[in-house]
Design an enzyme around this catalytic site. Structure first.
Site, PDB file in Angstrom:
ATOM      1  N   CYS A  95       0.795  -1.229   0.000  1.00  0.00           N
ATOM      2  CA  CYS A  95       0.000   0.000   0.000  1.00  0.00           C
ATOM      3  C   CYS A  95       0.836   1.293   0.000  1.00  0.00           C
ATOM      4  O   CYS A  95       1.335   1.683  -1.045  1.00  0.00           O
ATOM      5  CB  CYS A  95      -0.974  -0.053   1.169  1.00  0.00           C
ATOM      6  SG  CYS A  95      -2.376   1.054   0.951  1.00  0.00           S
ATOM      7  N   HIS A 192      -3.195  -5.593   2.669  1.00  0.00           N
ATOM      8  CA  HIS A 192      -2.809  -5.715   4.077  1.00  0.00           C
ATOM      9  C   HIS A 192      -3.451  -6.989   4.608  1.00  0.00           C
ATOM     10  O   HIS A 192      -4.017  -7.781   3.866  1.00  0.00           O
ATOM     11  CB  HIS A 192      -3.403  -4.553   4.888  1.00  0.00           C
ATOM     12  CG  HIS A 192      -3.000  -3.196   4.466  1.00  0.00           C
ATOM     13  ND1 HIS A 192      -1.821  -2.614   4.863  1.00  0.00           N
ATOM     14  CD2 HIS A 192      -3.633  -2.259   3.726  1.00  0.00           C
ATOM     15  CE1 HIS A 192      -1.770  -1.369   4.383  1.00  0.00           C
ATOM     16  NE2 HIS A 192      -2.848  -1.133   3.694  1.00  0.00           N
TER      17      HIS A 192
HETATM   18  N1  GLN Z   1      -2.292   6.986   2.275  1.00  0.00           N
HETATM   19  C1  GLN Z   1      -2.401   6.113   1.163  1.00  0.00           C
HETATM   20  C2  GLN Z   1      -3.798   6.061   0.561  1.00  0.00           C
HETATM   21  O1  GLN Z   1      -4.772   6.320   1.222  1.00  0.00           O
HETATM   22  C3  GLN Z   1      -1.945   4.725   1.559  1.00  0.00           C
HETATM   23  C4  GLN Z   1      -2.888   4.080   2.535  1.00  0.00           C
HETATM   24  C5  GLN Z   1      -2.347   2.793   3.116  1.00  0.00           C
HETATM   25  O2  GLN Z   1      -1.154   2.536   3.121  1.00  0.00           O
HETATM   26  N2  GLN Z   1      -3.231   2.004   3.670  1.00  0.00           N
HETATM   27  O3  GLN Z   1      -3.944   5.761  -0.596  1.00  0.00           O
END
Ligand code: GLN
Length: 240
Positions: A95, A192
């Site tokens: 992510c 995740h």
């Molecule tokens: N901040 C980034 C987004 O919202 C990554 C989010 C995350 O790593 N869960 O796209």
């Protein structure tokens, strides 16, 4: 007797480590040991000296603020990460760090956080968050199960291969049905959950690549994966 030691480097555990991403590091350590090797964990945080011995690199997700906080440091070690990727070091980026392994992440507010361009991807934050259980289908790994929560929409450039196609969930952008990106032994993905406890095939692939690179071959042990299989079965049957 140990078959040898593999060094796992976790990038930015203080800033980039949400929705169970630490479980990826723990799973790699435990499976390396179950395969009869020793595992050494090294945390890399902003300002640290980049470790000399590296066999597997993992990185997790984070808030936009966490991504902004580590951006300068990540770009300073970017050339070293690219050199290691070209030298076939296996990496798993989830992510937020997946996004920053690409060219840039532009937040919803229009702030551009430049990445390292190791993956040929671009990400732009949208108004809608893509949240929920996700299944990515991959030729190499079969079904990969996890959980996504991001606003960033990622598109692949011509040099990036997707990790797979989305069977349930949004994936890279909710539009083209692609999920994740690959370059050599580097995997970037939105999953995740943690990813690796429920997807031992991906964990063992990373370990195999690391062992072959370090020792010339990988001699795995048989691991009883009945809990992982049960976790997969339940996760696959969960609603979005
Ligand atoms: N901040 C980034 C987004 O919202 C990554 C989010 C995350 O790593 N869960 O796209």
């Amino acid at each position: 007797m140990s078959k040898g030691t593999l060094v796992i480097v976790q990038l930015y555990p203080k800033n980039m480590n949400i929705y169970g991403d630490w479980g990826n590091t723990l799973t790699l350590k435990r499976r390396i040991e179950w395969h009869g090797y020793d595992a050494k964990l090294v945390a890399y945080n902003p300002g640290d000296t980049f470790p000399e011995e590296v066999d597997i690199i993992v990185g997790g997700g984070g808030q936009d603020s966490g991504q902004a906080a580590i951006g300068d440091d990540l770009r300073s070690v970017g050339p070293e990460l690219i050199r290691l990727a070209d030298d076939n070091v296996p990496m798993l980026m989830i992510c937020g760090l997946y996004q920053l392994f690409g060219h840039f992440f532009k937040t919803r507010e229009g702030v551009i956080i430049k990445g390292i361009g190791l993956l040929d991807i671009e990400t732009v934050g949208g108004d809608e968050r893509m949240i929920g259980n996700i299944i990515t289908s991959s030729d190499e790994f079969g079904d990969i199960v996890g959980y996504e929560n991001h606003s960033g929409k990622t598109t692949l450039g011509p040099l990036a291969q997707p990790l797979g196609t989305v069977r349930k969930g949004a994936g890279n952008n909710g539009q083209d049905a692609l999920e994740g990106a690959r370059y050599k032994n580097v995997i970037g993905t939105y999953l995740h959950g943690s990813l690796l406890p429920k997807n031992p095939a991906v964990a063992d692939w990373l370990i195999e690549k690391a062992a072959c690179r370090r020792f010339g071959s990988f001699s795995p042990s048989v691991i009883d994966d009945r809990f992982a299989s049960e976790a997969r079965r339940i996760a696959i049957n969960r609603p979005r």
